[in-house]
Design a protein around this motif. Sequence first.
Motif, short mmCIF file in Angstrom:
data_model
loop_
_atom_site.label_atom_id
_atom_site.label_comp_id
_atom_site.label_asym_id
_atom_site.label_seq_id
_atom_site.Cartn_x
_atom_site.Cartn_y
_atom_site.Cartn_z
N UNK A 89 0.83 -1.21 0.00
CA UNK A 89 0.00 0.00 0.00
C UNK A 89 0.86 1.25 0.00
N UNK A 90 1.95 1.23 0.76
CA UNK A 90 2.83 2.40 0.81
C UNK A 90 3.59 2.58 -0.51
N UNK A 91 4.00 1.48 -1.13
CA UNK A 91 4.72 1.58 -2.40
C UNK A 91 3.80 2.15 -3.49
N UNK A 92 2.53 1.77 -3.46
CA UNK A 92 1.59 2.36 -4.43
C UNK A 92 1.46 3.86 -4.21
N UNK A 93 1.46 4.27 -2.96
CA UNK A 93 1.31 5.70 -2.65
C UNK A 93 2.60 6.47 -2.87
N UNK A 94 3.73 5.81 -2.58
CA UNK A 94 5.05 6.45 -2.70
C UNK A 94 5.92 5.57 -3.61
N UNK A 95 5.80 5.70 -4.93
CA UNK A 95 6.48 4.78 -5.85
C UNK A 95 8.00 4.81 -5.76
N UNK A 96 8.56 5.86 -5.16
CA UNK A 96 10.01 5.96 -5.08
C UNK A 96 10.60 5.14 -3.93
N UNK A 97 9.77 4.51 -3.08
CA UNK A 97 10.28 3.81 -1.91
C UNK A 97 11.30 2.72 -2.24
N UNK A 98 11.09 1.85 -3.23
CA UNK A 98 12.11 0.83 -3.51
C UNK A 98 13.46 1.44 -3.91
N UNK A 99 13.43 2.51 -4.70
CA UNK A 99 14.69 3.17 -5.07
C UNK A 99 15.34 3.80 -3.85
N UNK A 100 14.52 4.42 -3.00
CA UNK A 100 15.06 5.04 -1.79
C UNK A 100 15.68 3.99 -0.87
N UNK A 101 15.00 2.84 -0.74
CA UNK A 101 15.56 1.78 0.11
C UNK A 101 16.92 1.34 -0.42
N UNK A 102 17.02 1.15 -1.73
CA UNK A 102 18.30 0.75 -2.33
C UNK A 102 19.37 1.81 -2.07
N UNK A 103 18.98 3.07 -2.19
CA UNK A 103 19.95 4.16 -1.98
C UNK A 103 20.39 4.23 -0.52
N UNK A 104 19.45 4.07 0.41
CA UNK A 104 19.79 4.11 1.82
C UNK A 104 20.70 2.94 2.19
N UNK A 105 20.41 1.76 1.64
CA UNK A 105 21.21 0.58 1.96
C UNK A 105 22.67 0.74 1.54
N UNK A 106 22.91 1.51 0.47
CA UNK A 106 24.28 1.70 -0.02
C UNK A 106 24.87 3.04 0.38
N UNK A 107 24.13 3.79 1.18
CA UNK A 107 24.60 5.11 1.61
C UNK A 107 25.57 4.98 2.78
N UNK A 108 26.28 6.05 3.05
CA UNK A 108 27.24 6.09 4.16
C UNK A 108 27.04 7.37 4.95
N UNK A 109 27.38 7.36 6.24
CA UNK A 109 27.28 8.59 7.03
C UNK A 109 28.25 9.65 6.54
N UNK A 110 27.96 10.89 6.88
CA UNK A 110 28.93 11.95 6.64
C UNK A 110 30.18 11.70 7.47
N UNK A 111 31.30 12.33 7.13
CA UNK A 111 32.54 12.08 7.89
C UNK A 111 32.30 12.25 9.38
N UNK A 112 32.64 11.23 10.16
CA UNK A 112 32.45 11.32 11.60
C UNK A 112 33.60 12.11 12.21
N UNK A 113 33.24 13.06 13.06
CA UNK A 113 34.27 13.90 13.69
C UNK A 113 33.67 14.58 14.90
N UNK A 114 34.48 14.74 15.93
CA UNK A 114 34.05 15.53 17.09
C UNK A 114 33.93 17.00 16.74
#
Length: 421
Positions: free
Chosen positions: A355-380
């Motif tokens: 139901x959510x994918x029908x409403x938000x068709x970009x969700x599968x692409x976003x999930x793929x992008x999030x899974x391969x994403x990385x945090x910004x440089x970690x620093x104090x």
Amino acid sequence: MRRSGMAVRLVLAALLVLLAGCSQGAGGGGDGGRGPITLATGRDLTGYLQHVLDGWNAGHPAEKVTLVQLPEAADETYAQMASSLRSGSSRFDVLNIDVAWTSEFAAAGWIAPLDRGSLPLGHLLPSVLDTATFRGRLYAMPYVTNAGLLYYRKDILAKAGVAPPRTWAELEQDARTIAPKYGLQGYAGQLLPYEGLTVNVTEAIQSAGGTVLGDEGRTVTVDSPAARQALSFLVDGVRQGWIPQAALGFKEEESRRDFQDGHLLFLRNWPYVYDSASAKGSPVAGRIGVVPLPGPDGPGSSVLGGSDLAVNAHSRHPRTAADLLAYLTSEGVQRQVLTLGSLPPVWASLYTDPALVRRYPYLPVLEQSVQHAQPRPKSAHYDQVSLAVAAVAGDALRGRVTVDQALARLKRELAAIVRTG
């Protein structure tokens, strides 16, 4: 002597009361660490968060949450939170912080480590958890995620008979050759020297296999062949014209409007753009597509955006605060984060909900992008790191320095920042 003895006893009694009060402030008090709390966040533009908290308050009348909304601008929110935390104030119990701030707040001792066993970590998208850790410890709970996406005009690419680009070379080729045939500019991101440029440059570097900092902010790794390839890709795009000069002044909204008004073939931006560009009355409604960001040899890697929930190290009611974190990251609330707040949730199963994918068709692409994403440089000292990356990259994009000069300068500036930590 009797009066003197009585005075001593009064002073001792006062000291005991004072010590008891101090003990309450530091350890949660005689109420078991439970009671009313505050949640501080940047401005909630959709109004969904108070609705979510109303659900909590109805079930926890003795532990109600008061929402404190800080300014919309991230730098102003950061300034107010940091000032309060730096002073040791307990005004804010739970803080909704940008993922880029988690390492800095943890290193400063402003936020408390969390108990992994009390939180629904197993239900989250695996990659988002890295935004909430610092030097091996969990200091926050992922709440909202985000990843950069490549938006494109699917009607134009269909006319040209080409698929959406998967590599930088394909993106450059389409931006240089197809866009002008249809009266469009080629490609834009957020290239004004601010946090958005830091994100765009970091994404390019990590897509090429490089990093800005290593060892969780202890070493500088930016002067590398991967970083040279990444910065050259952006600099050459501006110089050759397939990235328009106007993009050098773009933040998120300026670039979104340029794409939505029908001026761009390709746009790098966050998921929120999809709803706006697809809305009734948008010049490009029904004509946009979304794919993961391209990289040198295939899909690239986005920077993880979003926010984490953290507990003030000086909270007077830390047990209630910890329970609120679990509530806000439960499946039901995470569904509302998406449907009411229009924000990408961290609960993994929602990305495959039919139901959510029908409403938000970009969700599968976003999930793929999030899974391969990385945090910004970690620093104090992330704020200083971001300023340095944006300033140096901005000079390179404007032709004031060469790519080699930019990376050598950035290496020096980041080394000085790392030494202060």
